[in-house]
Write a protein that holds these residues in place. Structure first.
Motif, PDB file in Angstrom:
ATOM      1  N   GLY A   1     -53.099  91.263  87.530  1.00  0.00           N
ATOM      2  CA  GLY A   1     -53.602  91.449  86.097  1.00  0.00           C
ATOM      3  C   GLY A   1     -55.339  91.260  86.291  1.00  0.00           C
ATOM      4  O   GLY A   1     -55.803  90.526  85.662  1.00  0.00           O
TER       5      GLY A   1
ATOM      6  N   GLY B   1     -45.741  84.582  88.840  1.00  0.00           N
ATOM      7  CA  GLY B   1     -45.531  84.088  90.009  1.00  0.00           C
ATOM      8  C   GLY B   1     -46.025  84.868  91.176  1.00  0.00           C
ATOM      9  O   GLY B   1     -46.978  85.446  91.144  1.00  0.00           O
TER      10      GLY B   1
ATOM     11  N   GLN C   1     -62.988  83.561  96.528  1.00  0.00           N
ATOM     12  CA  GLN C   1     -62.216  84.612  96.185  1.00  0.00           C
ATOM     13  C   GLN C   1     -61.040  84.832  95.360  1.00  0.00           C
ATOM     14  O   GLN C   1     -60.670  85.695  94.985  1.00  0.00           O
TER      15      GLN C   1
ATOM     16  N   ASN D   1     -55.628  92.132 100.006  1.00  0.00           N
ATOM     17  CA  ASN D   1     -54.650  91.021  99.985  1.00  0.00           C
ATOM     18  C   ASN D   1     -53.806  91.177 100.936  1.00  0.00           C
ATOM     19  O   ASN D   1     -53.100  92.348 101.545  1.00  0.00           O
TER      20      ASN D   1
ATOM     21  N   LYS E   1     -63.274  87.535  87.726  1.00  0.00           N
ATOM     22  CA  LYS E   1     -63.626  87.250  89.331  1.00  0.00           C
ATOM     23  C   LYS E   1     -65.092  87.179  89.549  1.00  0.00           C
ATOM     24  O   LYS E   1     -65.792  86.744  90.039  1.00  0.00           O
TER      25      LYS E   1
ATOM     26  N   LEU F   1     -73.956  90.316  97.637  1.00  0.00           N
ATOM     27  CA  LEU F   1     -74.038  89.805  96.242  1.00  0.00           C
ATOM     28  C   LEU F   1     -73.518  88.358  95.919  1.00  0.00           C
ATOM     29  O   LEU F   1     -73.982  87.718  95.317  1.00  0.00           O
TER      30      LEU F   1
ATOM     31  N   GLU G   1     -75.797  85.033  94.778  1.00  0.00           N
ATOM     32  CA  GLU G   1     -75.272  84.606  93.305  1.00  0.00           C
ATOM     33  C   GLU G   1     -75.123  83.153  93.475  1.00  0.00           C
ATOM     34  O   GLU G   1     -75.491  82.453  92.781  1.00  0.00           O
TER      35      GLU G   1
ATOM     36  N   VAL H   1     -51.566  83.848  87.908  1.00  0.00           N
ATOM     37  CA  VAL H   1     -51.963  83.163  87.054  1.00  0.00           C
ATOM     38  C   VAL H   1     -51.532  83.792  85.786  1.00  0.00           C
ATOM     39  O   VAL H   1     -51.587  85.099  85.405  1.00  0.00           O
TER      40      VAL H   1
ATOM     41  N   GLY I   1     -58.250  99.411  92.623  1.00  0.00           N
ATOM     42  CA  GLY I   1     -59.015  98.421  93.202  1.00  0.00           C
ATOM     43  C   GLY I   1     -59.476  98.222  94.371  1.00  0.00           C
ATOM     44  O   GLY I   1     -59.352  99.159  95.450  1.00  0.00           O
ATOM     45  N   ASP I   2     -59.563  97.062  94.763  1.00  0.00           N
ATOM     46  CA  ASP I   2     -60.106  96.464  96.141  1.00  0.00           C
ATOM     47  C   ASP I   2     -58.805  96.732  97.214  1.00  0.00           C
ATOM     48  O   ASP I   2     -59.254  96.753  98.319  1.00  0.00           O
TER      49      ASP I   2
HETATM   50  C1  LIG Z   1     -68.788  86.102  93.218  1.00  0.00           C
HETATM   51  C2  LIG Z   1     -68.361  87.687  92.987  1.00  0.00           C
HETATM   52  C3  LIG Z   1     -69.245  88.448  92.315  1.00  0.00           C
HETATM   53  C4  LIG Z   1     -68.742  89.982  91.838  1.00  0.00           C
HETATM   54  N1  LIG Z   1     -69.875  90.528  91.236  1.00  0.00           N
HETATM   55  C5  LIG Z   1     -69.440  91.628  90.940  1.00  0.00           C
HETATM   56  C6  LIG Z   1     -70.153  92.487  90.186  1.00  0.00           C
HETATM   57  O1  LIG Z   1     -71.240  92.014  89.573  1.00  0.00           O
HETATM   58  N2  LIG Z   1     -69.874  93.933  89.621  1.00  0.00           N
HETATM   59  C7  LIG Z   1     -68.665  94.244  90.194  1.00  0.00           C
HETATM   60  O2  LIG Z   1     -68.428  95.434  89.817  1.00  0.00           O
HETATM   61  N3  LIG Z   1     -67.791  93.792  90.937  1.00  0.00           N
HETATM   62  C8  LIG Z   1     -68.204  92.287  91.592  1.00  0.00           C
HETATM   63  N4  LIG Z   1     -67.279  91.701  92.219  1.00  0.00           N
HETATM   64  C9  LIG Z   1     -66.216  92.408  92.833  1.00  0.00           C
HETATM   65  C10 LIG Z   1     -64.995  92.335  91.739  1.00  0.00           C
HETATM   66  O3  LIG Z   1     -64.880  91.173  91.394  1.00  0.00           O
HETATM   67  C11 LIG Z   1     -63.787  92.974  92.606  1.00  0.00           C
HETATM   68  O4  LIG Z   1     -64.253  93.987  93.094  1.00  0.00           O
HETATM   69  C12 LIG Z   1     -62.532  93.273  91.440  1.00  0.00           C
HETATM   70  O5  LIG Z   1     -62.163  92.063  90.921  1.00  0.00           O
HETATM   71  C13 LIG Z   1     -61.492  93.809  91.971  1.00  0.00           C
HETATM   72  O6  LIG Z   1     -60.637  94.355  90.919  1.00  0.00           O
HETATM   73  P1  LIG Z   1     -59.052  94.287  91.195  1.00  0.00           P
HETATM   74  O7  LIG Z   1     -58.206  94.902  90.088  1.00  0.00           O
HETATM   75  O8  LIG Z   1     -58.891  95.129  92.646  1.00  0.00           O
HETATM   76  O9  LIG Z   1     -58.648  92.882  91.629  1.00  0.00           O
HETATM   77  P2  LIG Z   1     -59.023  91.535  90.897  1.00  0.00           P
HETATM   78  O10 LIG Z   1     -59.754  91.580  89.793  1.00  0.00           O
HETATM   79  O11 LIG Z   1     -59.052  90.550  92.186  1.00  0.00           O
HETATM   80  O12 LIG Z   1     -57.378  90.996  90.501  1.00  0.00           O
HETATM   81  C14 LIG Z   1     -56.179  90.751  91.464  1.00  0.00           C
HETATM   82  C15 LIG Z   1     -55.240  89.820  90.556  1.00  0.00           C
HETATM   83  O13 LIG Z   1     -54.005  89.810  91.533  1.00  0.00           O
HETATM   84  C16 LIG Z   1     -53.380  88.429  91.523  1.00  0.00           C
HETATM   85  N5  LIG Z   1     -52.780  88.191  92.678  1.00  0.00           N
HETATM   86  C17 LIG Z   1     -53.415  88.249  94.037  1.00  0.00           C
HETATM   87  N6  LIG Z   1     -52.582  88.080  94.922  1.00  0.00           N
HETATM   88  C18 LIG Z   1     -51.525  87.738  94.222  1.00  0.00           C
HETATM   89  C19 LIG Z   1     -49.966  87.424  94.660  1.00  0.00           C
HETATM   90  N7  LIG Z   1     -49.734  87.389  95.863  1.00  0.00           N
HETATM   91  N8  LIG Z   1     -49.076  87.079  93.502  1.00  0.00           N
HETATM   92  C20 LIG Z   1     -49.373  87.143  92.197  1.00  0.00           C
HETATM   93  N9  LIG Z   1     -50.589  87.652  92.008  1.00  0.00           N
HETATM   94  C21 LIG Z   1     -51.670  87.928  92.922  1.00  0.00           C
HETATM   95  C22 LIG Z   1     -54.626  87.738  90.997  1.00  0.00           C
HETATM   96  O14 LIG Z   1     -54.340  86.388  90.441  1.00  0.00           O
HETATM   97  C23 LIG Z   1     -55.721  88.633  90.267  1.00  0.00           C
HETATM   98  O15 LIG Z   1     -55.252  88.299  88.721  1.00  0.00           O
HETATM   99  C24 LIG Z   1     -67.626  90.138  92.527  1.00  0.00           C
HETATM  100  C25 LIG Z   1     -66.852  89.594  93.094  1.00  0.00           C
HETATM  101  C26 LIG Z   1     -67.180  88.066  93.504  1.00  0.00           C
HETATM  102  C27 LIG Z   1     -66.314  87.327  94.448  1.00  0.00           C
END
Ligand SMILES: Cc1cc2nc3c(=O)[nH]c(=O)nc-3n(C[C@H](O)[C@H](O)[C@H](O)COP(=O)(O)OP(=O)(O)OC[C@H]3O[C@@H](n4cnc5c(N)ncnc54)[C@H](O)[C@@H]3O)c2cc1C
Length: 355
Positions: free
Chosen positions: A9, A73, A122, A235, A42, A150, A154, A36, A269-270
């Motif tokens: 999420g 979970g 992370q 991941n 993040k 970044l 920060e 969670v 995403g990532d």
């Molecule tokens: C300190 C910091 C500052 C940042 N600043 C910026 C910024 O200013 N601008 C910007 O655009 N980006 C920024 N980023 C990058 C950004 O946070 C990520 O690119 C973004 O969160 C990716 O989104 P996502 O949906 O791929 O995954 P995420 O937002 O990371 O979500 C992943 C989800 O998967 C869940 N998860 C993971 N593994 C499991 C598992 N095995 N089982 C169950 N659940 C799991 C996690 O709990 C989480 O809720 C920053 C990152 C960091 C660390």
């Protein structure tokens, strides 16, 4: 009923929910799985670790809908062949459509001891541990931050502002920090560090980490705490998928964002191989397109075969609570304005997610 399973999420899947929930077809049920029970901001983990915001400040409640259910979970494995997600506790969740949005983890580049003796920002639980460690450090302790991208910048700035008694050493490989930004911006940030007592160690090469010791070009440097911000990778669950990946380990996708030859499995995403560096903004831009593909498919219509390139608005970074830097519409910004803009972006994000 057709079951759409969303893994994670985070920013990507939250945007998909925001777009599809208002007109969710009657025959679709959604299951969101996360470790969670709330959406975590993040992008603010650096401030959580530095102790300048509360935990509650960066949690956003997940949305509610009669045909949206949650499973909290740990995802252990995705079985693409049998279309089932396995959780750590033995639960198996079948899917008809799947969006993998599990985010990233630290990448240690094979540096011995880095995964054991460094703290991380992370995941939310790791950021909390880092907060505990950093807040409990005795006066005048030395903190090593490895990586001046970044998140490292920060964290170092927020920490030195929050605990000016600490000696923060920021290690970076390059000749100037934030090398993806124009030189003027790097210079501004370096000056800020200089005037706030952060020691910048350029052209560093961390070769080993031991408890309380960093080795830079094999020279031992004592640190009371070390935080790793020197790289990310997708991941583990995604790394273990037997599908095509790019050089960073991200999943190669079709223009419709699904895995080639597996039309019902999308990656957001990532974890996805996209033409820009991973960011929350990019995850959201991609999620907009995935939402469109899902909606078309559920109506038995053909989704667009290609989408326009994802437009990014810019990057904003903070230097403590009063200063910042950024690149908006290719214009470099420094000082209070980018910091105010960054706070505004966070406020808007929470507002749009019903907080
Ligand atoms: C300190 C910091 C500052 C940042 N600043 C910026 C910024 O200013 N601008 C910007 O655009 N980006 C920024 N980023 C990058 C950004 O946070 C990520 O690119 C973004 O969160 C990716 O989104 P996502 O949906 O791929 O995954 P995420 O937002 O990371 O979500 C992943 C989800 O998967 C869940 N998860 C993971 N593994 C499991 C598992 N095995 N089982 C169950 N659940 C799991 C996690 O709990 C989480 O809720 C920053 C990152 C960091 C660390």
């Amino acid at each position: 009923m057709r079951n759409l399973v969303l893994l994670g999420g985070g920013y990507g899947n939250m945007r998909i929910l925001l777009r599809i929930l208002p007109n969710l077809p009657e025959h679709i049920h959604i299951t969101l799985i996360d470790r969670v029970p709330y959406h975590c901001l993040k992008t603010e983990y650096y401030a959580l670790a530095a102790g300048t915001i509360s935990d509650q400040h960066i949690r956003v409640p997940f949305p509610e809908h009669p045909r949206l259910s949650y499973v909290f979970g740990e995802v252990k494995k995705i079985d693409l062949h049998h279309e089932v997600v396995h959780l750590q506790d033995g639960t198996c969740i079948p899917y008809d459509d799947l969006v993998i949005g599990l985010g990233c983890e630290d990448r240690y580049h094979g540096v011995p001891g880095a995964d054991i003796f460094t703290y991380s920002i992370q995941t939310i639980d790791k950021a909390r541990e880092t907060y505990q460690k950093l807040s409990n450090l005795p006066p005048h302790s030395i903190v090593g931050v490895v990586g001046a991208g970044l998140s490292g910048v920060e964290l170092a700035s927020e920490l030195v502002e929050s605990r000016p008694d600490l000696h923060v050493k920021l290690f970076d490989r390059g000749t100037r920090i934030l090398s993806m930004f124009p030189e003027r911006l790097s210079h501004y940030v370096e000056q800020w560090f200089h005037s706030h007592g952060v020691e910048l160690i350029r052209q560093s090469n961390i070769t080993k980490v031991e408890e309380h010791t960093l080795y830079n070009h094999d020279e031992a440097i004592h640190c009371d705490a070390i935080v790793w911000t020197a790289g990310i990778q997708p991941n583990r669950v995604v790394r273990e998928l037997d599908v095509e990946k790019d050089s960073q380990g991200r999943v190669v996708l079709t223009p419709r964002h699904h895995i080639p030859n597996i039309e019902n499995v999308y990656v957001v995403g990532d974890c996805a191989s996209l033409p820009h560096a991973p960011s929350a903004q990019l995850a959201e831009g991609q999620a907009e397109q995935i939402a469109q593909v899902l909606q078309k498919r559920w109506k038995d219509e053909e989704p667009p075969s290609e989408f326009p390139p994802i437009k990014l608005k810019g990057i904003l970074g903070s230097l403590g609570k009063k200063h910042g830097f950024g690149l908006v519409a290719d214009r470099p910004l420094t000082g209070r304005v980018p910091r105010l803009l960054k706070s505004g972006v966070l406020w808007m994000y929470k507002y749009h997610n019903g907080y």
